[in-house]
Design a protein around this motif. Sequence first.
Motif, short mmCIF file in Angstrom:
data_model
loop_
_atom_site.label_atom_id
_atom_site.label_comp_id
_atom_site.label_asym_id
_atom_site.label_seq_id
_atom_site.Cartn_x
_atom_site.Cartn_y
_atom_site.Cartn_z
N ILE A 93 0.96 -1.07 0.08
CA ILE A 93 0.08 -0.01 0.07
C ILE A 93 0.69 1.35 0.05
O ILE A 93 0.59 1.90 -0.73
CB ILE A 93 -0.87 0.00 1.10
N LEU A 94 1.97 1.24 0.85
CA LEU A 94 2.74 2.38 0.86
C LEU A 94 3.35 2.66 -0.53
O LEU A 94 3.41 3.89 -0.91
CB LEU A 94 3.87 2.16 2.06
N ALA A 95 3.96 1.58 -1.32
CA ALA A 95 4.56 1.54 -2.46
C ALA A 95 3.47 2.25 -3.60
O ALA A 95 3.93 2.89 -4.19
CB ALA A 95 4.86 0.25 -2.82
N VAL A 96 2.36 1.87 -3.58
CA VAL A 96 1.29 2.15 -4.45
C VAL A 96 0.92 3.58 -4.25
O VAL A 96 1.06 4.39 -5.04
CB VAL A 96 0.02 1.50 -4.29
N PHE A 97 0.95 4.18 -2.99
CA PHE A 97 0.72 5.49 -2.70
C PHE A 97 1.69 6.39 -3.15
O PHE A 97 1.45 7.41 -3.71
CB PHE A 97 0.52 5.66 -0.97
N ALA A 98 2.89 5.91 -2.83
CA ALA A 98 4.03 6.67 -3.34
C ALA A 98 4.38 6.98 -4.79
O ALA A 98 4.51 7.92 -5.45
CB ALA A 98 5.47 6.17 -2.59
N ALA A 99 4.05 5.83 -5.52
CA ALA A 99 4.05 6.03 -6.91
C ALA A 99 2.95 6.58 -7.52
O ALA A 99 3.18 7.65 -8.32
CB ALA A 99 3.59 4.37 -7.51
N LEU A 132 -9.55 15.69 -8.50
CA LEU A 132 -8.95 14.58 -9.00
C LEU A 132 -8.04 13.61 -8.07
O LEU A 132 -8.22 12.57 -8.02
CB LEU A 132 -8.25 14.91 -10.23
N ILE A 133 -7.21 14.55 -7.42
CA ILE A 133 -6.25 13.74 -6.42
C ILE A 133 -7.32 13.08 -5.45
O ILE A 133 -6.85 11.84 -5.11
CB ILE A 133 -5.47 14.70 -5.86
N ALA A 134 -8.12 13.68 -4.96
CA ALA A 134 -9.14 12.91 -3.91
C ALA A 134 -9.62 11.74 -4.55
O ALA A 134 -9.65 10.53 -3.85
CB ALA A 134 -10.12 13.81 -3.49
N ALA A 135 -10.08 11.86 -5.88
CA ALA A 135 -10.76 10.61 -6.61
C ALA A 135 -9.67 9.52 -6.80
O ALA A 135 -10.03 8.24 -6.52
CB ALA A 135 -11.23 11.08 -7.91
N VAL A 136 -8.30 10.06 -6.95
CA VAL A 136 -7.37 8.96 -7.14
C VAL A 136 -7.34 8.26 -5.53
O VAL A 136 -6.87 6.97 -5.53
CB VAL A 136 -6.08 9.46 -7.76
N ASP A 137 -7.18 8.99 -4.46
CA ASP A 137 -6.86 8.69 -3.37
C ASP A 137 -8.17 7.65 -2.73
O ASP A 137 -7.75 6.82 -1.76
CB ASP A 137 -6.77 9.85 -2.36
N VAL A 138 -9.25 7.77 -3.08
CA VAL A 138 -10.35 7.01 -2.39
C VAL A 138 -10.27 5.68 -2.52
O VAL A 138 -10.43 4.77 -1.55
CB VAL A 138 -11.64 7.48 -3.05
N PRO A 139 -9.71 4.86 -3.58
CA PRO A 139 -9.72 3.65 -3.79
C PRO A 139 -8.55 2.89 -2.79
O PRO A 139 -8.55 2.13 -2.38
CB PRO A 139 -9.37 3.16 -5.37
N ILE A 140 -7.47 3.88 -2.72
CA ILE A 140 -6.40 3.29 -1.77
C ILE A 140 -6.85 3.38 -0.24
O ILE A 140 -6.45 2.65 0.31
CB ILE A 140 -5.09 4.36 -2.00
N VAL A 141 -7.47 4.57 0.02
CA VAL A 141 -8.19 4.65 1.32
C VAL A 141 -9.11 3.35 1.47
O VAL A 141 -8.90 2.75 2.46
CB VAL A 141 -9.00 5.77 1.43
N HIS A 142 -9.92 3.10 0.46
CA HIS A 142 -10.83 2.01 0.74
C HIS A 142 -10.20 0.72 0.94
O HIS A 142 -10.59 -0.13 1.83
CB HIS A 142 -11.75 2.01 -0.59
N PHE A 143 -9.09 0.53 0.13
CA PHE A 143 -8.28 -0.71 0.16
C PHE A 143 -7.87 -1.18 1.55
O PHE A 143 -7.97 -1.93 2.12
CB PHE A 143 -7.22 -0.56 -1.02
N SER A 144 -7.10 0.25 2.02
CA SER A 144 -6.19 0.11 3.12
C SER A 144 -7.13 -0.06 4.56
O SER A 144 -7.10 -0.72 5.28
CB SER A 144 -5.24 1.40 3.38
N VAL A 145 -8.67 0.42 4.28
CA VAL A 145 -9.29 0.66 5.41
C VAL A 145 -9.67 -0.99 5.34
O VAL A 145 -10.16 -1.31 6.38
CB VAL A 145 -10.44 1.77 5.46
N ILE A 146 -10.16 -1.35 4.41
CA ILE A 146 -10.87 -3.09 4.34
C ILE A 146 -9.87 -3.95 5.08
O ILE A 146 -10.23 -4.70 5.93
CB ILE A 146 -10.89 -3.20 2.74
N TRP A 147 -8.47 -3.80 4.56
CA TRP A 147 -7.48 -4.56 5.32
C TRP A 147 -7.50 -4.23 6.67
O TRP A 147 -6.97 -4.97 7.61
CB TRP A 147 -6.12 -4.26 4.56
N TRP A 148 -7.69 -3.01 7.13
CA TRP A 148 -7.60 -2.69 8.39
C TRP A 148 -8.58 -3.24 9.25
O TRP A 148 -8.25 -3.81 10.36
CB TRP A 148 -7.89 -1.07 8.62
N GLN A 149 -10.00 -3.20 9.02
CA GLN A 149 -10.99 -3.86 9.80
C GLN A 149 -12.44 -4.00 8.74
O GLN A 149 -12.43 -3.29 8.13
CB GLN A 149 -11.06 -3.40 11.06
N THR A 150 -13.16 -4.96 8.98
CA THR A 150 -14.43 -5.00 8.56
C THR A 150 -15.52 -5.88 9.22
O THR A 150 -15.20 -6.68 9.80
CB THR A 150 -14.17 -5.50 7.09
#
Lengths: 222, 240
Positions: A199-205, B151-169
């Motif tokens: 995840i960190l790598a994807v974010f950085a890239a 646009l940056i926020a839109a790109v960030d949302v999938p990363i947020v979602h993915f990391s939070v899913i792994w975090w707990q569900t």
Amino acid sequence: MWRDAGLVAGRDLRIELRSRVALWQILPFAVLVLLLFAFALGPSRQALRQSAPGLFWLAVLFSSVLAAQRSIAIEGTPATRELTRLLGLDPAGIFLGKALALFVELVALEIVLLGGIVLLFHVSIATWLLLLATCLLAAIGLSSASVLYGSLAGGARTRATLLPVLVLPVLAPVLIAGTRALSASFVGGGPDGLRWLSILAVFAAVYTVLGIALYGPLEESS
Amino acid sequence: MKRTLRRLLGPVAVALVALDVILGLFVTPPDIEQGDLVRLVYIHPALAWVALYVAFAMAGICSLLYLWPRTRSMTYDRLAASAVEIGVVFTILTLVTGSIWGRPTWGVWWTWDARLTSTALLAVMFLGYLALRRVPADPHVRARRCAVAALIAAVDVPIVHFSVIWWQTLHQGATVLNSNLTPTIHGLMAWTLLLSFVAFTLLFLWMVLVRYEIETLDEGEEDAELADALEARRQEGAPA
């Protein structure tokens, strides 16, 4: 692009070396945050050790916002802007250079803070390689995202209050993944740590690419 | 044309929401397990759909269209801003209705589940976008900054979602749009649920159109005021 990046990074770091703002203001702030966390949590060894990774990244995040503001303030003076335009520096190069300088500062900050949590929060490090990778990847992501958002956040009057609101929610994945990877490196959990590293790598890239693509149009317009 | 559409859309949307309320509160049967609590299903998923998909997609697409040089127009900037502003309202309503539902069924107002957490983060990002819009700047500079931020926020949302899913569900899976696209509830309840999606989407579109109109009028007003002020200065300077 790379030559311009090197020039800008060199200039930013030289300014830091001479003004010592990072050394005398941002670094003490980061250490202070660690101390305040300890006061808030109480002196129990167990509690401190458990929350150490999260507190470490929170301290890094808060300080990185300060460092980013400082880095953008250097760029923001009208004379600097005109000069870089006259010199014909590549905007992508300026972005990379600023991100690189911020990256160096953040890595220095992380080293000091790691020493801090080892001394104050009684943690011991099991997997050094994982720790190293986590700190470096997170610093790349943090510095790219902060420089990009710094140039978004407008003039000096509003930036101080606006930048944290804009950038901290975006940095949430770094906080989550960084914390997990760091605690994995404390207990020696390799595979789990690797997942968070990805995840960190994807974010950085993602943020480095976005910054290279978008910094030019943004600066041109302001 | 646009005005007729807007005039028509308002009453239709409100009528459909009213119908949804009547069907949801009085006509549909209570659930075997959840009892009357199940009636929240006619509001909450539709609100979430509008907030997380319609509003966000609209803001993202409009921002992209603004940034693309060949389609650059202030229309897209205003549309994106309107979508975000109404989207914030829907996002907060999603969180509130979810919270009201969560208290009796899960026993807590809030749980650190992946979808709740990413929705909350999305709400904060939306608010950041609105804060950025309030920074005084030339309209074109502001439009460009905001489009990039969206646009940056839109790109960030999938990363947020993915990391939070792994975090707990812990959240219940999607009911209507599950992977094989067969609804898992039937009859009147399913129709009312579908109606709620249509009704709230139309309501959102109508609100965005009205907001867009207000934004356009506002900017016209500012220009007119500026022109008046310039004219007054000229009069002062003119020899009597």
